[in-house]
Write an enzyme that holds these catalytic residues in place. Structure first.
Site, short mmCIF file in Angstrom:
data_model
loop_
_atom_site.label_atom_id
_atom_site.label_comp_id
_atom_site.label_asym_id
_atom_site.label_seq_id
_atom_site.Cartn_x
_atom_site.Cartn_y
_atom_site.Cartn_z
N GLY A 9 53.93 29.33 40.21
CA GLY A 9 55.39 29.36 40.04
C GLY A 9 55.85 30.00 38.75
O GLY A 9 56.70 29.47 38.04
N SER A 11 57.53 32.81 38.35
CA SER A 11 58.58 33.83 38.50
C SER A 11 59.88 33.48 37.79
O SER A 11 60.68 34.36 37.50
CB SER A 11 58.87 34.08 39.99
OG SER A 11 59.39 32.91 40.59
N ARG A 12 60.09 32.20 37.52
CA ARG A 12 61.34 31.82 36.82
C ARG A 12 61.16 30.44 36.21
O ARG A 12 60.13 29.79 36.39
CB ARG A 12 62.54 31.86 37.76
CG ARG A 12 62.42 30.96 38.94
CD ARG A 12 63.74 30.88 39.73
NE ARG A 12 63.66 29.78 40.66
CZ ARG A 12 63.18 29.86 41.89
NH1 ARG A 12 62.76 31.02 42.35
NH2 ARG A 12 63.13 28.78 42.65
N ASN A 84 52.34 24.24 38.07
CA ASN A 84 53.77 24.15 37.72
C ASN A 84 54.71 24.27 38.92
O ASN A 84 55.77 23.65 38.92
CB ASN A 84 54.08 25.27 36.70
CG ASN A 84 55.56 25.54 36.58
OD1 ASN A 84 56.29 24.80 35.91
ND2 ASN A 84 56.05 26.58 37.25
N SER A 137 56.97 14.78 36.07
CA SER A 137 58.40 14.64 35.74
C SER A 137 58.66 13.19 35.35
O SER A 137 58.02 12.27 35.87
CB SER A 137 59.25 14.99 36.95
OG SER A 137 60.60 14.60 36.75
N TYR A 150 60.81 13.13 45.99
CA TYR A 150 60.39 13.97 44.85
C TYR A 150 59.64 13.12 43.83
O TYR A 150 58.57 13.50 43.34
CB TYR A 150 61.63 14.62 44.22
CG TYR A 150 61.38 15.41 42.95
CD1 TYR A 150 60.92 16.73 43.01
CD2 TYR A 150 61.63 14.86 41.69
CE1 TYR A 150 60.71 17.46 41.85
CE2 TYR A 150 61.42 15.59 40.53
CZ TYR A 150 60.96 16.89 40.61
OH TYR A 150 60.75 17.61 39.46
N ALA A 152 58.01 10.41 44.31
CA ALA A 152 56.68 10.04 44.84
C ALA A 152 55.68 11.16 44.62
O ALA A 152 54.52 10.91 44.25
CB ALA A 152 56.80 9.71 46.33
N THR A 153 56.11 12.40 44.80
CA THR A 153 55.16 13.52 44.60
C THR A 153 54.76 13.62 43.13
O THR A 153 53.61 13.91 42.81
CB THR A 153 55.75 14.87 45.06
OG1 THR A 153 56.87 15.25 44.23
CG2 THR A 153 56.16 14.83 46.52
N1 LIG Z 1 64.05 21.54 35.93
C1 LIG Z 1 63.84 20.27 35.62
O1 LIG Z 1 64.77 19.53 35.19
C2 LIG Z 1 62.46 19.68 35.70
C3 LIG Z 1 62.23 18.44 35.14
C4 LIG Z 1 60.97 17.87 35.23
C5 LIG Z 1 59.95 18.53 35.89
N2 LIG Z 1 60.20 19.75 36.44
C6 LIG Z 1 59.08 20.41 37.12
O2 LIG Z 1 58.77 21.61 36.45
C7 LIG Z 1 58.24 22.56 37.37
C8 LIG Z 1 59.02 23.86 37.24
O3 LIG Z 1 60.39 23.59 37.51
P1 LIG Z 1 61.57 24.63 37.19
O4 LIG Z 1 62.71 23.83 36.74
O5 LIG Z 1 61.05 25.75 36.39
O6 LIG Z 1 61.88 25.11 38.71
P2 LIG Z 1 62.46 26.49 39.23
O7 LIG Z 1 63.30 27.14 38.20
O8 LIG Z 1 63.04 26.18 40.58
O9 LIG Z 1 61.11 27.38 39.43
C9 LIG Z 1 60.13 26.96 40.35
C10 LIG Z 1 59.03 28.00 40.40
O10 LIG Z 1 58.07 27.58 41.40
C11 LIG Z 1 57.98 28.57 42.42
N3 LIG Z 1 57.73 27.93 43.70
C12 LIG Z 1 58.49 27.01 44.32
N4 LIG Z 1 57.95 26.68 45.49
C13 LIG Z 1 56.81 27.42 45.62
C14 LIG Z 1 55.82 27.53 46.63
N5 LIG Z 1 55.88 26.83 47.77
N6 LIG Z 1 54.79 28.37 46.43
C15 LIG Z 1 54.72 29.11 45.28
N7 LIG Z 1 55.62 29.04 44.30
C16 LIG Z 1 56.67 28.21 44.47
C17 LIG Z 1 59.31 29.32 42.37
O11 LIG Z 1 59.25 30.63 42.91
P3 LIG Z 1 59.64 30.92 44.46
O12 LIG Z 1 60.85 30.10 44.78
O13 LIG Z 1 59.89 32.41 44.50
O14 LIG Z 1 58.45 30.53 45.26
C18 LIG Z 1 59.53 29.37 40.87
O15 LIG Z 1 58.73 30.37 40.28
C19 LIG Z 1 58.36 21.91 38.76
O16 LIG Z 1 57.13 21.35 39.13
C20 LIG Z 1 59.39 20.82 38.54
O17 LIG Z 1 59.25 19.76 39.47
C21 LIG Z 1 61.42 20.36 36.34
#
Ligand SMILES: NC(=O)c1ccc[n+]([C@@H]2O[C@H](COP(=O)([O-])OP(=O)(O)OC[C@H]3O[C@@H](n4cnc5c(N)ncnc54)[C@H](OP(=O)(O)O)[C@@H]3O)[C@@H](O)[C@H]2O)c1
Length: 242
Positions: A9, A11-12, A84, A137, A150, A152-153
């Site tokens: 993940g 890409s962003r 991630n 998280s 979410y 639970a995962t």
């Molecule tokens: N944002 C928060 O507040 C927060 C808080 C705690 C924990 N987290 C955790 O931190 C991690 C990153 O979150 P983020 O906020 O950066 O999320 P995000 O901005 O939505 O980015 C998620 C990344 O994962 C990729 N992705 C999603 N589903 C995928 C799949 N099935 N296969 C391959 N790539 C996939 C997305 O690219 P594509 O969509 O192009 O596949 C993207 O690159 C996650 O595990 C999230 O649960 C986030």
């Protein structure tokens, strides 16, 4: 030859920030996502020898396996993995469609376990240890209305961290979780203004986090200085769970 870190993940959001920081620190990075996103092409042009991206869906074992195999063919066995990639689906459990529950588990938990398994097989094939970091998280620790599946995962990932740390410790492979609080990324875009205000009020440091608040700890855990830290969950949340 620089050490390879596999980041799912990239890409962003957080994964992109991790990828950028790892390249700056001299690592090679192999990352995957379902779509390439806007930032990666320019980064690949700037770092063609150390950055690799392949389209992959981590919820699909064959797809993530193909990505890992391609990364290893390109760079050799990985030193580290940052699990991630993840998705969030909001809704009270009683009405959340089963297909969404399945997708959450398939992506955030089964997908991450499959990626860890595939990467470990390469790490174990050569001596020297390694690093696995699972991005969980604070929702997995404390819960949040509308995020039960979410949560639970993410709690599952912390369990994976503890058990796997015991399993592979003798091979000097460390396994840790990093548990961010609420980050200002696309994933948190569904929070209402009221929810954001409440989170800020309850956070001792008085704001949502950013990806850059989390990245330095990931760099530390991947480095040699963290060689005796394993099976832990590092919470990075501005104090909201303290
Ligand atoms: N944002 C928060 O507040 C927060 C808080 C705690 C924990 N987290 C955790 O931190 C991690 C990153 O979150 P983020 O906020 O950066 O999320 P995000 O901005 O939505 O980015 C998620 C990344 O994962 C990729 N992705 C999603 N589903 C995928 C799949 N099935 N296969 C391959 N790539 C996939 C997305 O690219 P594509 O969509 O192009 O596949 C993207 O690159 C996650 O595990 C999230 O649960 C986030």
């Amino acid at each position: 030859m620089s050490r390879l870190i596999i980041v799912t993940g990239g890409s962003r959001g957080l994964g992109l920030a991790i990828t950028r920081a790892l390249l700056e620190a001299g690592y090679s990075v192999a990352t995957c996502s379902r779509s390439q996103g806007e930032a990666l092409p320019a980064m690949m042009e700037a770092c063609p020898d150390r950055l690799f991206w392949q389209e992959a869906d981590i919820g699909n074992a064959a797809s993530s396996q193909a990505f890992i195999d391609a990364a290893v063919r390109r760079f050799g066995a990985p030193w580290g993995l940052v699990n991630n990639a993840g998705i969030a689906r909001e809704g009270i459990l009683a009405t959340l469609p089963l297909v969404e529950v399945d997708l959450l588990i398939q992506t955030n938990l089964s997908g991450a376990i499959q990626v860890a398994r595939a990467v470990l097989r390469h790490m174990l094939s050569r001596p020297g240890g390694g690093r696995i970091i699972n991005i969980s998280s604070i929702i997995g620790q404390r819960g949040y209305t509308g995020l039960a599946a979410y949560a639970a995962t993410k709690a599952g990932l912390d369990g994976l961290t503890r058990a796997l740390a015991r399993e592979v410790g003798r091979r000097q492979i460390t396994v840790n979780s990093v548990a961010p609080g609420y980050l200002d990324t696309e994933m948190s875009g569904t929070l209402s203004g009221g929810q954001r205000d409440q989170i800020v009020r309850r956070t001792p440091l008085g704001r949502l986090g950013t990806a850059d608040d989390v990245v330095p700890s990931i760099l530390f855990l991947l480095g040699d200085g963290a060689r005796f830290i394993t099976g832990q969950t590092l919470t990075i949340d501005g104090g909201i769970t303290c």
